[in-house]
Design a protein around this motif. Structure first.
Motif, PDB file in Angstrom:
ATOM      1  N   ILE A 194       8.205  15.953  16.296  1.00 16.12           N
ATOM      2  CA  ILE A 194       8.335  17.206  15.548  1.00 16.12           C
ATOM      3  C   ILE A 194       8.514  16.901  14.071  1.00 16.12           C
ATOM      4  O   ILE A 194       8.869  15.776  13.699  1.00 16.12           O
ATOM      5  CB  ILE A 194       9.548  18.042  16.052  1.00 16.12           C
ATOM      6  CG1 ILE A 194      10.851  17.230  15.925  1.00 16.12           C
ATOM      7  CG2 ILE A 194       9.316  18.497  17.481  1.00 16.12           C
ATOM      8  CD1 ILE A 194      12.097  18.010  16.348  1.00 16.12           C
ATOM      9  N   ALA A 195       8.276  17.895  13.256  1.00 14.67           N
ATOM     10  CA  ALA A 195       8.556  17.807  11.819  1.00 14.67           C
ATOM     11  C   ALA A 195       9.537  18.930  11.484  1.00 14.67           C
ATOM     12  O   ALA A 195       9.307  20.090  11.831  1.00 14.67           O
ATOM     13  CB  ALA A 195       7.277  17.947  11.003  1.00 14.67           C
ATOM     14  N   LEU A 196      10.657  18.556  10.855  1.00 12.47           N
ATOM     15  CA  LEU A 196      11.693  19.539  10.514  1.00 12.47           C
ATOM     16  C   LEU A 196      11.744  19.742   9.005  1.00 12.47           C
ATOM     17  O   LEU A 196      11.625  18.792   8.245  1.00 12.47           O
ATOM     18  CB  LEU A 196      13.078  19.041  10.976  1.00 12.47           C
ATOM     19  CG  LEU A 196      13.289  18.693  12.440  1.00 12.47           C
ATOM     20  CD1 LEU A 196      14.781  18.353  12.671  1.00 12.47           C
ATOM     21  CD2 LEU A 196      12.835  19.817  13.336  1.00 12.47           C
ATOM     22  N   THR A 197      11.935  20.985   8.598  1.00  6.28           N
ATOM     23  CA  THR A 197      12.243  21.295   7.205  1.00  6.28           C
ATOM     24  C   THR A 197      13.564  22.062   7.207  1.00  6.28           C
ATOM     25  O   THR A 197      13.709  23.057   7.932  1.00  6.28           O
ATOM     26  CB  THR A 197      11.131  22.155   6.571  1.00  6.28           C
ATOM     27  OG1 THR A 197       9.877  21.507   6.800  1.00  6.28           O
ATOM     28  CG2 THR A 197      11.334  22.317   5.080  1.00  6.28           C
ATOM     29  N   LEU A 198      14.539  21.550   6.436  1.00  9.00           N
ATOM     30  CA  LEU A 198      15.902  22.085   6.508  1.00  9.00           C
ATOM     31  C   LEU A 198      16.088  23.248   5.543  1.00  9.00           C
ATOM     32  O   LEU A 198      15.509  23.254   4.464  1.00  9.00           O
ATOM     33  CB  LEU A 198      16.909  20.977   6.179  1.00  9.00           C
ATOM     34  CG  LEU A 198      16.825  19.718   7.054  1.00  9.00           C
ATOM     35  CD1 LEU A 198      17.815  18.674   6.549  1.00  9.00           C
ATOM     36  CD2 LEU A 198      17.062  20.042   8.525  1.00  9.00           C
ATOM     37  N   PRO A 199      16.959  24.208   5.901  1.00  9.02           N
ATOM     38  CA  PRO A 199      17.289  25.292   4.968  1.00  9.02           C
ATOM     39  C   PRO A 199      18.099  24.736   3.805  1.00  9.02           C
ATOM     40  O   PRO A 199      18.876  23.779   3.983  1.00  9.02           O
ATOM     41  CB  PRO A 199      18.126  26.253   5.827  1.00  9.02           C
ATOM     42  CG  PRO A 199      18.711  25.402   6.898  1.00  9.02           C
ATOM     43  CD  PRO A 199      17.687  24.328   7.178  1.00  9.02           C
ATOM     44  N   GLU A 200      17.936  25.286   2.620  1.00  9.52           N
ATOM     45  CA  GLU A 200      18.640  24.751   1.440  1.00  9.52           C
ATOM     46  C   GLU A 200      20.108  25.157   1.420  1.00  9.52           C
ATOM     47  O   GLU A 200      20.938  24.523   0.798  1.00  9.52           O
ATOM     48  CB  GLU A 200      17.936  25.273   0.167  1.00  9.52           C
ATOM     49  CG  GLU A 200      16.554  24.664  -0.029  1.00  9.52           C
ATOM     50  CD  GLU A 200      16.051  24.824  -1.460  1.00  9.52           C
ATOM     51  OE1 GLU A 200      14.832  24.638  -1.640  1.00  9.52           O
ATOM     52  OE2 GLU A 200      16.853  25.124  -2.364  1.00  9.52           O
ATOM     53  N   ASN A 201      20.437  26.222   2.117  1.00  5.55           N
ATOM     54  CA  ASN A 201      21.803  26.762   1.988  1.00  5.55           C
ATOM     55  C   ASN A 201      22.671  26.425   3.191  1.00  5.55           C
ATOM     56  O   ASN A 201      23.557  27.196   3.561  1.00  5.55           O
ATOM     57  CB  ASN A 201      21.715  28.290   1.840  1.00  5.55           C
ATOM     58  CG  ASN A 201      20.968  28.886   3.027  1.00  5.55           C
ATOM     59  OD1 ASN A 201      20.389  28.131   3.835  1.00  5.55           O
ATOM     60  ND2 ASN A 201      20.992  30.197   3.156  1.00  5.55           N
ATOM     61  N   LEU A 202      22.427  25.263   3.823  1.00  2.00           N
ATOM     62  CA  LEU A 202      23.211  24.904   5.004  1.00  2.00           C
ATOM     63  C   LEU A 202      23.854  23.534   4.767  1.00  2.00           C
ATOM     64  O   LEU A 202      23.204  22.498   4.941  1.00  2.00           O
ATOM     65  CB  LEU A 202      22.302  24.832   6.252  1.00  2.00           C
ATOM     66  CG  LEU A 202      22.985  24.435   7.567  1.00  2.00           C
ATOM     67  CD1 LEU A 202      24.008  25.527   7.977  1.00  2.00           C
ATOM     68  CD2 LEU A 202      21.954  24.242   8.691  1.00  2.00           C
ATOM     69  N   PRO A 203      25.120  23.501   4.341  1.00  4.56           N
ATOM     70  CA  PRO A 203      25.793  22.210   4.121  1.00  4.56           C
ATOM     71  C   PRO A 203      25.774  21.365   5.399  1.00  4.56           C
ATOM     72  O   PRO A 203      25.946  21.899   6.495  1.00  4.56           O
ATOM     73  CB  PRO A 203      27.234  22.617   3.767  1.00  4.56           C
ATOM     74  CG  PRO A 203      27.123  24.019   3.253  1.00  4.56           C
ATOM     75  CD  PRO A 203      26.010  24.649   4.060  1.00  4.56           C
TER      76      PRO A 203
END
Ligand SMILES: O=C(O)C(=O)C[C@]1(C(=O)O)C=C[C@@H](O)C=C1
Length: 272
Positions: A194-203
């Motif tokens: 899989i390829a994941l892209t993380l949310p910017e506002n999640l510490p």
């Protein structure tokens, strides 16, 4: 059955493609990006691309082209043992330039530095392309790093055999396709990539993302970040997982965290 691969004939990709599709119509392309484009433009049924080498690591051009420019799915993984060799037109020739694919130069870096410290190292699109170039420039003081089959195909002499810095040298290839292939090889396992892209506002986003696999005892065999090509510090993450019936639940939890998940494929692994 048409299979696109990184040519010309005699490349490691060619060897892998022949092993998987001994009766296939193999179509050579000059670059990995061209191989993927050929698949996306429906010029072939499958496309074989090198993904990772055990010495030098990920073939970044393959991963980046697949992620940024294609929606192709991975339907198989083929693992090939790699033997690099120094090929010349004449065994007594002085060597001033050495050509190969970047992976070929990287896998033999110590050997080349030790034995040909003055030689210029020149990267080309494939090891077989390097061998073909040496053949076509036979009077020049040059050599290629490529496999033994390329020596036979392009009429070159093997000046040094098995020159990779680490004896155990394997490359993983991904097969892109619309269906699982029927190949004369025995599967040695199954994986999900899989390829994941993380949310910017999640510490702690990455920690939280990979924890969805850990607490379910889903075995993660690889994680690697690659630039999103937006700005410094923004990445996507390639994750390889051993097939597990709980993966679908983990992916749902990822989405609930705001993580963007792209399924690259679930597939059998074949060793040549
Ligand atoms: O240049 C070739 O012969 C290829 O098939 C490409 C490639 C690669 O990209 O890693 C494949 C296997 C080896 O690791 C060396 C080069």
């Amino acid at each position: 059955m048409k299979i696109a691969y990184l040519g010309p004939i005699g490349s490691f990709s060619h060897i892998a493609a022949k092993s998987a599709f001994p009766k296939g119509d193999l179509l050579a392309f000059d670059t990995i990006a061209d191989v993927i484009s050929a698949y996306d433009e429906k010029k072939c049924d499958f496309a074989l691309i090198p993904i990772e080498n055990s010495i030098e690591g990920t073939v970044n051009l393959a991963i980046d082209s697949l992620f940024h420019k294609s929606t192709a799915q991975v339907v198989a993984e083929v693992v090939l043992s790699i033997s690099q060799n120094l090929l010349v037109t004449n065994l007594n020739k002085k060597i001033e330039k050495i050509y190969s694919h970047p992976q070929g130069l990287a896998q033999t870096r110590e050997f080349l530095q030790k034995n040909y410290p003055e030689a210029s190292l020149i990267a080309v699109d494939s090891t077989a392309m390097a061998a073909e170039f040496v053949k076509n420039h036979s009077i020049e003081p040059i050599a290629a790093v490529a496999n033994q089959e390329a020596a036979s195909i392009y009429g070159l002499e093997i000046l040094a055999k098995d020159i990779q810095d680490i004896e155990l040298n394997n490359t993983r290839f991904w097969l892109l396709g619309h269906c699982f292939p029927e190949v004369p090889l025995v599967s040695c396992g199954q994986k999900v990539s899989i390829a994941l892209t993380l949310p910017e506002n999640l510490p702690g986003a990455l920690h939280k993302a990979i924890s969805v696999f850990a607490w379910r005892d889903i075995d993660m065999t690889k994680i690697e970040s690659r630039p999103l090509k937006t700005r410094l510090g923004q990445y996507f993450f390639i994750i390889d997982l051993v097939e597990n019936e709980k993966i679908s639940y983990a992916l749902e939890e990822l989405k609930s965290l705001g993580v963007t998940v792209r399924m690259l494929g679930h597939y059998n692994i074949y060793e040549i």
